[in-house]
Design an enzyme around this catalytic site. Structure first.
Site, PDB file in Angstrom:
ATOM      1  N   GLU A  48       7.896  -9.796   3.188  1.00 30.91           N
ATOM      2  CA  GLU A  48       7.141 -11.056   3.221  1.00 30.91           C
ATOM      3  C   GLU A  48       8.052 -12.235   2.882  1.00 30.91           C
ATOM      4  O   GLU A  48       8.008 -13.289   3.546  1.00 30.91           O
ATOM      5  CB  GLU A  48       5.986 -10.977   2.227  1.00 30.91           C
ATOM      6  CG  GLU A  48       5.172 -12.252   2.101  1.00 30.91           C
ATOM      7  CD  GLU A  48       4.370 -12.285   0.813  1.00 30.91           C
ATOM      8  OE1 GLU A  48       4.059 -13.401   0.352  1.00 30.91           O
ATOM      9  OE2 GLU A  48       4.078 -11.210   0.249  1.00 30.91           O
ATOM     10  N   ASP A  52       8.809 -15.104   5.677  1.00 26.31           N
ATOM     11  CA  ASP A  52       8.480 -16.508   5.439  1.00 26.31           C
ATOM     12  C   ASP A  52       9.627 -17.407   5.889  1.00 26.31           C
ATOM     13  O   ASP A  52       9.415 -18.429   6.553  1.00 26.31           O
ATOM     14  CB  ASP A  52       8.180 -16.713   3.952  1.00 26.31           C
ATOM     15  CG  ASP A  52       7.947 -18.175   3.605  1.00 26.31           C
ATOM     16  OD1 ASP A  52       6.922 -18.729   4.028  1.00 26.31           O
ATOM     17  OD2 ASP A  52       8.803 -18.760   2.920  1.00 26.31           O
ATOM     18  N   ASP A 121       0.072 -12.843   4.153  1.00 30.07           N
ATOM     19  CA  ASP A 121       1.265 -12.181   3.614  1.00 30.07           C
ATOM     20  C   ASP A 121       1.742 -11.066   4.541  1.00 30.07           C
ATOM     21  O   ASP A 121       2.954 -10.888   4.743  1.00 30.07           O
ATOM     22  CB  ASP A 121       0.971 -11.592   2.227  1.00 30.07           C
ATOM     23  CG  ASP A 121       0.768 -12.661   1.159  1.00 30.07           C
ATOM     24  OD1 ASP A 121       1.074 -13.842   1.434  1.00 30.07           O
ATOM     25  OD2 ASP A 121       0.289 -12.309   0.060  1.00 30.07           O
ATOM     26  N   GLU A 124       3.675 -12.355   7.575  1.00 27.99           N
ATOM     27  CA  GLU A 124       5.061 -12.684   7.225  1.00 27.99           C
ATOM     28  C   GLU A 124       5.901 -11.421   7.063  1.00 27.99           C
ATOM     29  O   GLU A 124       7.075 -11.391   7.473  1.00 27.99           O
ATOM     30  CB  GLU A 124       5.092 -13.520   5.950  1.00 27.99           C
ATOM     31  CG  GLU A 124       4.523 -14.920   6.142  1.00 27.99           C
ATOM     32  CD  GLU A 124       4.550 -15.760   4.893  1.00 27.99           C
ATOM     33  OE1 GLU A 124       4.630 -16.991   5.026  1.00 27.99           O
ATOM     34  OE2 GLU A 124       4.482 -15.192   3.779  1.00 27.99           O
TER      35      GLU A 124
END
EC number: 3.1.26.3
Length: 233
Positions: A48, A52, A121, A124
């Site tokens: 994650e 991102d 989440d 990502e």
């Protein structure tokens, strides 16, 4: 572990994603609650973190290349709207990501598969996994395929997320979800028109028409809100 790998394999095949190994996607689908319950180390938090950064890079590069007349401040605002939790939760729902997630019993029982934060989440994490396994070009295609329309609408100032607003209102009243289905499709391949229905407890609330499935769903949600058809009001 075999069952987890099978779920990851099904996700990759269902989404027609290239891969060299399903190990990273398995990790991306593993919520910390599941890893703790099964006493395994690998969960999706590190992916994650990476995803991102990759997501922000891909969206920033796309905006830089396609919106040359917009100033840095405008581009920053557009990117913020496109990569926010609400937008990523919609991304996740559009690819039915929730059904593939590996959740602990507590998260499962409390509706974790539909929770915005968990979905965002996980998106990502999946992005991070695809990047590591297949590289930047493949993950760019995956991201832009899902976000291109939202980027365009946000950049033009026309975007308002009626679907998220409707969902928030319904969940605030009774923790239920609305659902969408395409009920009609017409026109030639280059100029399709879609009609979407929005449903609550299998009851049709309204329909909307658009040039894409997403636009039709937004129009259906917009009609529910504007005509005060929200359940329980």
């Amino acid at each position: 572990m075999q069952n987890e790998r099978r779920i990851a394999q099904r996700f990759l095949e269902d989404k027609q994603l290239p891969y060299s190994s399903n190990e990273l996607i398995t990790m991306a689908l593993t919520h910390p609650s599941y890893a703790q319950e099964k006493n395994t180390v690998a969960n999706n938090q590190r992916l994650e973190f990476l995803g991102d950064a990759v997501l922000n890079l891909v969206v920033a590069e796309y905006l830089y290349n396609h919106y040359g007349r917009k100033a840095e401040g405008e581009l920053t605002k557009i990117r913020a709207k496109v990569v926010c939790e609400d937008a990523l939760a919609i991304f996740a729902r559009n690819i039915n990501l929730g059904q593939y997630l590996l959740l602990g019993r507590g998260e499962e029982m409390s509706g974790g598969r539909k929770r915005k934060s968990i979905l965002a989440d996980a998106v990502e994490a999946v992005i991070g996994a695809i990047y590591l396994d297949q590289g930047l070009e493949t993950v760019q295609r995956f991201i832009i395929r899902q976000l291109e329309e939202l980027i365009s609408e946000t950049a033009s100032g026309d975007y308002y997320d009626y679907k998220s607003k409707l969902q928030e209102l319904v969940q605030a009243r009774d923790k239920e979800n609305v659902s969408y289905a395409i009920i009609e499709e017409s026109g030639p391949a280059h100029a399709k028109v879609f009609v979407a229905g929005v449903y609550y407890r299998e009851q049709l609330l309204a329909t909307g028409e658009g040039k894409s499935k997403k636009e039709a769903e937004q129009k259906a949600a917009q009609k529910v809100l504007q005509d005060n058809l929200v359940p329980g009001t």
